[in-house]
Design a protein around this motif. Sequence first.
Motif, PDB file in Angstrom:
ATOM      1  N   LEU A   1     -46.959  12.063 -22.710  1.00 49.76           N
ATOM      2  CA  LEU A   1     -46.126  12.065 -21.499  1.00 49.76           C
ATOM      3  C   LEU A   1     -47.004  12.558 -20.362  1.00 49.76           C
ATOM      4  N   MET A   2     -47.247  11.689 -19.387  1.00 50.25           N
ATOM      5  CA  MET A   2     -48.178  12.024 -18.308  1.00 50.25           C
ATOM      6  C   MET A   2     -47.445  12.641 -17.115  1.00 50.25           C
ATOM      7  N   LEU A   3     -48.103  13.615 -16.502  1.00 45.32           N
ATOM      8  CA  LEU A   3     -47.619  14.241 -15.279  1.00 45.32           C
ATOM      9  C   LEU A   3     -48.549  13.803 -14.158  1.00 45.32           C
ATOM     10  N   THR A   4     -47.983  13.178 -13.136  1.00 49.45           N
ATOM     11  CA  THR A   4     -48.859  12.630 -12.100  1.00 49.45           C
ATOM     12  C   THR A   4     -48.285  12.817 -10.717  1.00 49.45           C
ATOM     13  N   ALA A   5     -49.179  13.112  -9.773  1.00 49.85           N
ATOM     14  CA  ALA A   5     -48.795  13.166  -8.363  1.00 49.85           C
ATOM     15  C   ALA A   5     -48.953  11.807  -7.723  1.00 49.85           C
ATOM     16  N   ARG A   6     -49.564  10.872  -8.433  1.00 49.03           N
ATOM     17  CA  ARG A   6     -49.733   9.521  -7.913  1.00 49.03           C
ATOM     18  C   ARG A   6     -48.403   8.800  -8.007  1.00 49.03           C
ATOM     19  N   SER A   7     -47.958   8.260  -6.892  1.00 48.59           N
ATOM     20  CA  SER A   7     -46.606   7.702  -6.854  1.00 48.59           C
ATOM     21  C   SER A   7     -46.563   6.182  -6.773  1.00 48.59           C
ATOM     22  N   THR A   8     -47.733   5.529  -6.636  1.00 49.34           N
ATOM     23  CA  THR A   8     -47.673   4.074  -6.540  1.00 49.34           C
ATOM     24  C   THR A   8     -47.474   3.470  -7.916  1.00 49.34           C
ATOM     25  N   GLU A   9     -46.763   2.349  -7.955  1.00 43.36           N
ATOM     26  CA  GLU A   9     -46.437   1.713  -9.223  1.00 43.36           C
ATOM     27  C   GLU A   9     -47.690   1.298  -9.984  1.00 43.36           C
ATOM     28  N   ASP A  10     -48.705   0.812  -9.275  1.00 43.00           N
ATOM     29  CA  ASP A  10     -49.917   0.364  -9.958  1.00 43.00           C
ATOM     30  C   ASP A  10     -50.609   1.516 -10.668  1.00 43.00           C
ATOM     31  N   ASP A  11     -50.656   2.688 -10.027  1.00 40.49           N
ATOM     32  CA  ASP A  11     -51.265   3.850 -10.671  1.00 40.49           C
ATOM     33  C   ASP A  11     -50.514   4.230 -11.938  1.00 40.49           C
ATOM     34  N   LEU A  12     -49.184   4.213 -11.845  1.00 43.96           N
ATOM     35  CA  LEU A  12     -48.377   4.601 -12.997  1.00 43.96           C
ATOM     36  C   LEU A  12     -48.515   3.592 -14.132  1.00 43.96           C
ATOM     37  N   LEU A  13     -48.518   2.310 -13.789  1.00 46.97           N
ATOM     38  CA  LEU A  13     -48.661   1.276 -14.810  1.00 46.97           C
ATOM     39  C   LEU A  13     -50.038   1.325 -15.453  1.00 46.97           C
ATOM     40  N   HIS A  14     -51.027   1.770 -14.715  1.00 52.33           N
ATOM     41  CA  HIS A  14     -52.368   1.893 -15.291  1.00 52.33           C
ATOM     42  C   HIS A  14     -52.357   2.891 -16.445  1.00 52.33           C
ATOM     43  N   GLY A  15     -51.631   3.987 -16.272  1.00 53.49           N
ATOM     44  CA  GLY A  15     -51.507   4.957 -17.358  1.00 53.49           C
ATOM     45  C   GLY A  15     -50.831   4.367 -18.572  1.00 53.49           C
ATOM     46  N   LEU A  16     -49.771   3.600 -18.363  1.00 58.88           N
ATOM     47  CA  LEU A  16     -49.088   2.944 -19.481  1.00 58.88           C
ATOM     48  C   LEU A  16     -49.994   1.915 -20.138  1.00 58.88           C
ATOM     49  N   ASP A  17     -50.743   1.207 -19.334  1.00 56.06           N
ATOM     50  CA  ASP A  17     -51.639   0.188 -19.861  1.00 56.06           C
ATOM     51  C   ASP A  17     -52.700   0.803 -20.767  1.00 56.06           C
ATOM     52  N   LEU A  18     -53.117   2.020 -20.452  1.00 59.71           N
ATOM     53  CA  LEU A  18     -54.114   2.702 -21.276  1.00 59.71           C
ATOM     54  C   LEU A  18     -53.516   3.241 -22.569  1.00 59.71           C
ATOM     55  N   GLY A  19     -52.174   3.357 -22.605  1.00 60.67           N
ATOM     56  CA  GLY A  19     -51.548   3.803 -23.849  1.00 60.67           C
ATOM     57  C   GLY A  19     -50.621   4.984 -23.722  1.00 60.67           C
ATOM     58  N   ALA A  20     -50.360   5.486 -22.502  1.00 63.10           N
ATOM     59  CA  ALA A  20     -49.372   6.549 -22.341  1.00 63.10           C
ATOM     60  C   ALA A  20     -47.983   6.000 -22.675  1.00 63.10           C
ATOM     61  N   ASP A  21     -47.096   6.889 -23.142  1.00 61.30           N
ATOM     62  CA  ASP A  21     -45.755   6.462 -23.528  1.00 61.30           C
ATOM     63  C   ASP A  21     -44.748   6.587 -22.394  1.00 61.30           C
ATOM     64  N   ASP A  22     -44.951   7.546 -21.514  1.00 64.48           N
ATOM     65  CA  ASP A  22     -44.019   7.752 -20.412  1.00 64.48           C
ATOM     66  C   ASP A  22     -44.730   8.615 -19.373  1.00 64.48           C
ATOM     67  N   TYR A  23     -44.108   8.762 -18.217  1.00 64.39           N
ATOM     68  CA  TYR A  23     -44.698   9.583 -17.170  1.00 64.39           C
ATOM     69  C   TYR A  23     -43.608  10.209 -16.326  1.00 64.39           C
ATOM     70  N   VAL A  24     -43.951  11.312 -15.699  1.00 64.18           N
ATOM     71  CA  VAL A  24     -43.082  11.977 -14.732  1.00 64.18           C
ATOM     72  C   VAL A  24     -43.913  12.217 -13.485  1.00 64.18           C
ATOM     73  N   THR A  25     -43.363  11.869 -12.326  1.00 61.49           N
ATOM     74  CA  THR A  25     -44.095  12.075 -11.080  1.00 61.49           C
ATOM     75  C   THR A  25     -43.741  13.425 -10.466  1.00 61.49           C
ATOM     76  N   LYS A  26     -44.761  14.064  -9.892  1.00 59.34           N
ATOM     77  CA  LYS A  26     -44.566  15.333  -9.204  1.00 59.34           C
ATOM     78  C   LYS A  26     -44.118  15.083  -7.767  1.00 59.34           C
ATOM     79  N   PRO A  27     -43.274  15.944  -7.225  1.00 66.21           N
ATOM     80  CA  PRO A  27     -42.623  17.082  -7.899  1.00 66.21           C
ATOM     81  C   PRO A  27     -41.469  16.614  -8.776  1.00 66.21           C
ATOM     82  N   TYR A  28     -41.239  17.299  -9.860  1.00 66.84           N
ATOM     83  CA  TYR A  28     -40.169  16.938 -10.783  1.00 66.84           C
ATOM     84  C   TYR A  28     -39.306  18.174 -11.033  1.00 66.84           C
ATOM     85  N   SER A  29     -38.095  17.933 -11.458  1.00 65.25           N
ATOM     86  CA  SER A  29     -37.233  19.057 -11.809  1.00 65.25           C
ATOM     87  C   SER A  29     -37.475  19.411 -13.275  1.00 65.25           C
TER      88      SER A  29
END
Length: 227
Positions: free
Chosen positions: A75-103
């Motif tokens: 589960l990735m924690l990222t301050a990057r908010s663009t969809e391409d950045d987030l999808l890059h993490g999934l493409d590498l094999g991450a299962d899910d992500y949460v963008t900062k700031p998060y509750s």
Amino acid sequence: MCVLVAEDNVMQADMLGRYLRQEGYRVRIVHDGTTALDEVRRDPPDLLLLDVMMPGMDGLEVVRALRNESDVPVLMLTARSTEDDLLHGLDLGADDYVTKPYSPRELMARVRTLLRRVHRTGADGGIALGELRIDPDRHEVRVRGGAVECTASEFRVLHTMAASPGRVFSRAQLLNAVHGLDGYITARTIDAHVMNLRKKIEREPRRPAYLLTVHGVGYKLVDGSGA
């Protein structure tokens, strides 16, 4: 269950540790990507909570290295908010992500959901489609006799479709099966999972025999016979 937290901000890492312990998880904390990778190799956790932006070896590099040798859920924690950045993490094999700031409530809900998904066992036995074998009890995929390493999310996509072979699933249906009703996840996430699965199970990913696109609708899984 044990959660490994990889977060270079000490205060943030301590806060995450407190929330996770309140939920009943055992927690290990590291502050850089290289140590996170070493810890997973030494004693694999049930879940890796991984910050993307770390000095030296960042979170994306950790995921890339891990997926060559481990299917530990990430589960990735990222301050990057663009969809391409987030999808890059999934493409590498991450299962899910949460963008900062998060509750904290959102993060703990994601942790619980991912761990339930990973450790869910099936009662319906294995599924066979041509040379493709999917075993929900063992969380295993094999094709042409060889083992296929899948992330938890990729496995859930494949198992969902294999349970109803030939049925066309819309991206929204697959999103709901894999990630639940989550407004932070988009349809392109499913496209990324499908692309990764094709690389793993198809002889020719550009000419798939198992995981087919139904244009304008979604995807279906068939027996690979081409019939």
